[in-house]
Design a protein around this motif. Sequence first.
Motif, PDB file in Angstrom:
ATOM      1  N   LYS A  59      33.169 -16.064  52.102  1.00 21.32           N
ATOM      2  CA  LYS A  59      31.787 -15.867  51.675  1.00 21.32           C
ATOM      3  C   LYS A  59      30.857 -15.744  52.886  1.00 21.32           C
ATOM      4  N   ALA A  60      29.613 -15.327  52.624  1.00 20.89           N
ATOM      5  CA  ALA A  60      28.636 -15.267  53.722  1.00 20.89           C
ATOM      6  C   ALA A  60      28.131 -16.665  54.057  1.00 20.89           C
ATOM      7  N   ALA A  61      28.162 -17.568  53.076  1.00 22.28           N
ATOM      8  CA  ALA A  61      27.955 -18.996  53.354  1.00 22.28           C
ATOM      9  C   ALA A  61      29.358 -19.576  53.367  1.00 22.28           C
ATOM     10  N   PHE A  62      29.766 -20.155  54.472  1.00 19.30           N
ATOM     11  CA  PHE A  62      31.193 -20.530  54.571  1.00 19.30           C
ATOM     12  C   PHE A  62      31.428 -21.673  55.537  1.00 19.30           C
ATOM     13  N   ILE A  63      32.499 -22.401  55.266  1.00 22.69           N
ATOM     14  CA  ILE A  63      33.013 -23.360  56.245  1.00 22.69           C
ATOM     15  C   ILE A  63      34.112 -22.590  56.973  1.00 22.69           C
ATOM     16  N   PRO A  64      34.028 -22.466  58.301  1.00 25.39           N
ATOM     17  CA  PRO A  64      34.913 -21.523  58.991  1.00 25.39           C
ATOM     18  C   PRO A  64      36.392 -21.644  58.580  1.00 25.39           C
ATOM     19  N   PHE A  65      36.914 -22.845  58.570  1.00 23.75           N
ATOM     20  CA  PHE A  65      38.285 -23.077  58.077  1.00 23.75           C
ATOM     21  C   PHE A  65      38.382 -24.554  57.756  1.00 23.75           C
ATOM     22  N   SER A  66      39.399 -24.936  56.969  1.00 21.15           N
ATOM     23  CA  SER A  66      39.357 -26.274  56.379  1.00 21.15           C
ATOM     24  C   SER A  66      39.420 -27.406  57.397  1.00 21.15           C
ATOM     25  N   ILE A  67      40.028 -27.157  58.574  1.00 22.26           N
ATOM     26  CA  ILE A  67      40.085 -28.255  59.548  1.00 22.26           C
ATOM     27  C   ILE A  67      39.116 -28.008  60.706  1.00 22.26           C
ATOM     28  N   ALA A  68      38.101 -27.192  60.443  1.00 24.61           N
ATOM     29  CA  ALA A  68      37.101 -26.922  61.487  1.00 24.61           C
ATOM     30  C   ALA A  68      36.414 -28.220  61.899  1.00 24.61           C
ATOM     31  N   SER A  69      36.022 -28.280  63.143  1.00 26.36           N
ATOM     32  CA  SER A  69      35.276 -29.434  63.634  1.00 26.36           C
ATOM     33  C   SER A  69      34.044 -28.928  64.381  1.00 26.36           C
ATOM     34  N   PRO A  70      32.859 -29.124  63.893  1.00 25.41           N
ATOM     35  CA  PRO A  70      32.500 -29.913  62.722  1.00 25.41           C
ATOM     36  C   PRO A  70      32.865 -29.191  61.428  1.00 25.41           C
ATOM     37  N   ARG A  71      33.203 -30.000  60.415  1.00 25.51           N
ATOM     38  CA  ARG A  71      33.452 -29.397  59.111  1.00 25.51           C
ATOM     39  C   ARG A  71      32.097 -29.279  58.426  1.00 25.51           C
ATOM     40  N   ALA A  72      31.458 -28.176  58.730  1.00 17.96           N
ATOM     41  CA  ALA A  72      30.114 -27.934  58.207  1.00 17.96           C
ATOM     42  C   ALA A  72      29.987 -26.454  57.931  1.00 17.96           C
ATOM     43  N   ALA A  73      29.121 -26.126  56.995  1.00 18.37           N
ATOM     44  CA  ALA A  73      28.943 -24.721  56.628  1.00 18.37           C
ATOM     45  C   ALA A  73      28.171 -23.970  57.711  1.00 18.37           C
ATOM     46  N   ALA A  74      28.226 -22.656  57.613  1.00 20.08           N
ATOM     47  CA  ALA A  74      27.436 -21.783  58.477  1.00 20.08           C
ATOM     48  C   ALA A  74      27.067 -20.576  57.628  1.00 20.08           C
ATOM     49  N   ILE A  75      26.013 -19.906  57.990  1.00 23.62           N
ATOM     50  CA  ILE A  75      25.639 -18.691  57.265  1.00 23.62           C
ATOM     51  C   ILE A  75      25.833 -17.497  58.185  1.00 23.62           C
ATOM     52  N   ASP A  76      26.596 -16.535  57.672  1.00 22.21           N
ATOM     53  CA  ASP A  76      26.822 -15.280  58.402  1.00 22.21           C
ATOM     54  C   ASP A  76      25.643 -14.364  58.055  1.00 22.21           C
ATOM     55  N   ILE A  77      24.636 -14.425  58.876  1.00 19.27           N
ATOM     56  CA  ILE A  77      23.357 -13.786  58.530  1.00 19.27           C
ATOM     57  C   ILE A  77      23.486 -12.262  58.458  1.00 19.27           C
ATOM     58  N   ILE A  78      24.415 -11.708  59.217  1.00 15.34           N
ATOM     59  CA  ILE A  78      24.567 -10.246  59.225  1.00 15.34           C
ATOM     60  C   ILE A  78      24.970  -9.738  57.842  1.00 15.34           C
ATOM     61  N   ASN A  79      25.775 -10.532  57.128  1.00 15.01           N
ATOM     62  CA  ASN A  79      26.262 -10.100  55.818  1.00 15.01           C
ATOM     63  C   ASN A  79      25.578 -10.799  54.647  1.00 15.01           C
ATOM     64  N   CYS A  80      24.533 -11.539  54.952  1.00 16.49           N
ATOM     65  CA  CYS A  80      23.855 -12.329  53.920  1.00 16.49           C
ATOM     66  C   CYS A  80      22.812 -11.473  53.210  1.00 16.49           C
ATOM     67  N   THR A  81      22.746 -11.606  51.879  1.00 21.97           N
ATOM     68  CA  THR A  81      21.763 -10.809  51.122  1.00 21.97           C
ATOM     69  C   THR A  81      20.446 -11.563  50.959  1.00 21.97           C
ATOM     70  N   LEU A  82      20.414 -12.759  51.509  1.00 20.24           N
ATOM     71  CA  LEU A  82      19.220 -13.621  51.402  1.00 20.24           C
ATOM     72  C   LEU A  82      18.819 -13.849  49.946  1.00 20.24           C
ATOM     73  N   CYS A  83      19.832 -13.972  49.088  1.00 17.43           N
ATOM     74  CA  CYS A  83      19.562 -14.186  47.663  1.00 17.43           C
ATOM     75  C   CYS A  83      19.094 -15.610  47.396  1.00 17.43           C
ATOM     76  N   GLY A  84      19.406 -16.530  48.305  1.00 21.89           N
ATOM     77  CA  GLY A  84      18.943 -17.907  48.160  1.00 21.89           C
ATOM     78  C   GLY A  84      19.812 -18.794  47.285  1.00 21.89           C
ATOM     79  N   ALA A  85      20.921 -18.239  46.751  1.00 21.80           N
ATOM     80  CA  ALA A  85      21.774 -19.039  45.847  1.00 21.80           C
ATOM     81  C   ALA A  85      22.319 -20.277  46.555  1.00 21.80           C
ATOM     82  N   CYS A  86      22.701 -20.125  47.815  1.00 17.86           N
ATOM     83  CA  CYS A  86      23.275 -21.258  48.556  1.00 17.86           C
ATOM     84  C   CYS A  86      22.246 -22.387  48.693  1.00 17.86           C
ATOM     85  N   GLU A  87      21.027 -22.003  49.014  1.00 17.67           N
ATOM     86  CA  GLU A  87      19.960 -23.008  49.190  1.00 17.67           C
ATOM     87  C   GLU A  87      19.689 -23.748  47.890  1.00 17.67           C
ATOM     88  N   ARG A  88      19.721 -22.995  46.789  1.00 19.73           N
ATOM     89  CA  ARG A  88      19.398 -23.627  45.509  1.00 19.73           C
ATOM     90  C   ARG A  88      20.431 -24.675  45.119  1.00 19.73           C
TER      91      ARG A  88
END
Lengths: 433, 98
Positions: A138-167
């Motif tokens: 997804k464009a909002a994604f956790i890079p991989f399951s054992i990523a450190s930090p295990r935190a999401a990131a937003i791929d802004i280049i492919n993001c439609t800015l729909c706001g669903a993730c924020e909601r």
Amino acid sequence: MSEKKILEYDVLVVGGGISGGEAALNLANLNYKVLVVEKDLSLGGKMIALSKVFPTLDCAACITTPKVSEISRHPNITIMFSAEAKKIDKLGDHNFEAHVHQKPRFVNIDDCTACQLCEQACPVSVIDEYQQGLVGRKAAFIPFSIASPRAAAIDIINCTLCGACERVCPTGCIDFTQTDKDYTVKAKAVVLATGFNLFDPVKIPRYGYGKYKNVITSMQMERQLAPTRPFNAILRPGDGKMPDNIAYVLCTGSRDKSVGNPICSQVCCMYSIKQGQLLMGSLPMADVTIYYLHIRAFGKGFNEFYEQARDMGVEFIKGKIGDIKEKENGNLILRYEDVEEGKVKEAEHDMVVLSVGVMSNSEISDSFQGESLRLDDYGFINQDDILASPAETNIDGVFVAGTATGPMDIPDSILSAGAASAETTSYLRRASL
Amino acid sequence: MDVEKGKTAKYRKEKNPVAKEVMENLKYFTKTKKILMDALKEGDKTVPQLSEALSIPADEVLYQLMSLIKFGFAETGDIDDMDEYFYYKIKDNGKDKS
Ligand code: SF4
Ligand code: SF4
């Protein structure tokens, strides 16, 4: 709008892979304040993406994850992700000034609980680079399951800015107002642990990579073999068939002047043998053939590991690959010179793995202002006195660790990082005399 | 910056319009997802079967299908009699969509 902050550390470590992490940890344990600048979204470099390591067949994640979590939790270590050292200036002895540029993640790491609700809500699917392009993310994604930090990131280049993730985000940690940041970093010493690049097999068109879907790279196979794999089983990407006849082409882009890399990549023989063994485990009925020119099993336990693969039934053919052609059913015809018999032969396989080699990643040399950083003939960072002080570069106070110096395996990278931290310590001690 | 928490995407969208390719990619994915899910609703299928039924190249079917599995929409079923291709199906046979 960019903000500029001045930060002070004892050591600036460029690169948060296994070498940079190890060097940072050693220095931090000696009470030095360390800044790790990592270009990616996670620590662990290439090692964290591997399935198992050779010749012990230990799980790579089981070694890497405790180490990266120790690095992230160390009070003397600060880590900047999505960041690059754009300028490094030596102003005097024990006096470096670097310009660090950090791209926004659009998620406040500290507040993200990795609940993945943003991932579920995000409607966008793009190629997952962490799974070597075999599957989407997804464009909002956790890079991989054992990523450190295990935190999401937003791929802004492919993001439609729909706001669903924020909601849906329960902690409100997504923030699209984040902007690029620029820092001035002052440090007494610098450790370069910028790692390596993998050879891009598109540069050898006769192997058909990029054109024939069932010709993949060893890193793609590595992901298929990992527990956090992209598919439900080992499948060929062309049509999802379980392969039963897999070929490896060793030295793809190594020891090959015609593609600009005359050196041995040190690891391709052994990781291919490892993958061969793992494949025999996952696909017990499959045939695995390794086409090689020389098997360089030079390390501790390596030759035994090679013998073990033979005993398990992996076939080794001393053969020089001419080209690879695709049949209509997706199978591949390898034309090769059987070196032992001196004959040109053809063989059919339903999947081909290109054992790609190691290339330098010399970008960091452009960051140096004034005194320029010397590279060797192959673009790796030059070790000025390889026998007496392997971590020293031509710039006093700038040290190098791991594969930034040349191809090497994981234990050697860790040893090299040990050398870099020891030499950095002795340099720093001189500052306090 | 005075932007309401949780509504920052809207703010950014006002400042930076979204590229056309990004919207096209979204449309393509949504359409492919629907086509694949509809085909699976009719019964479990292998990648070559889906490819033939939908006239989508098999590699594209595999890529999209594996993404749908990863995103929780589909799942792997049995393997065919030749031990070559897996069947894929709607997750939980469409029973649990929550
Ligand atoms: S705003 Fe972007 S990242 Fe968030 S859900 Fe929409 S497309 Fe995905
Ligand atoms: S929804 Fe929020 S807290 Fe959960 S993973 Fe996404 S960004 Fe992190």
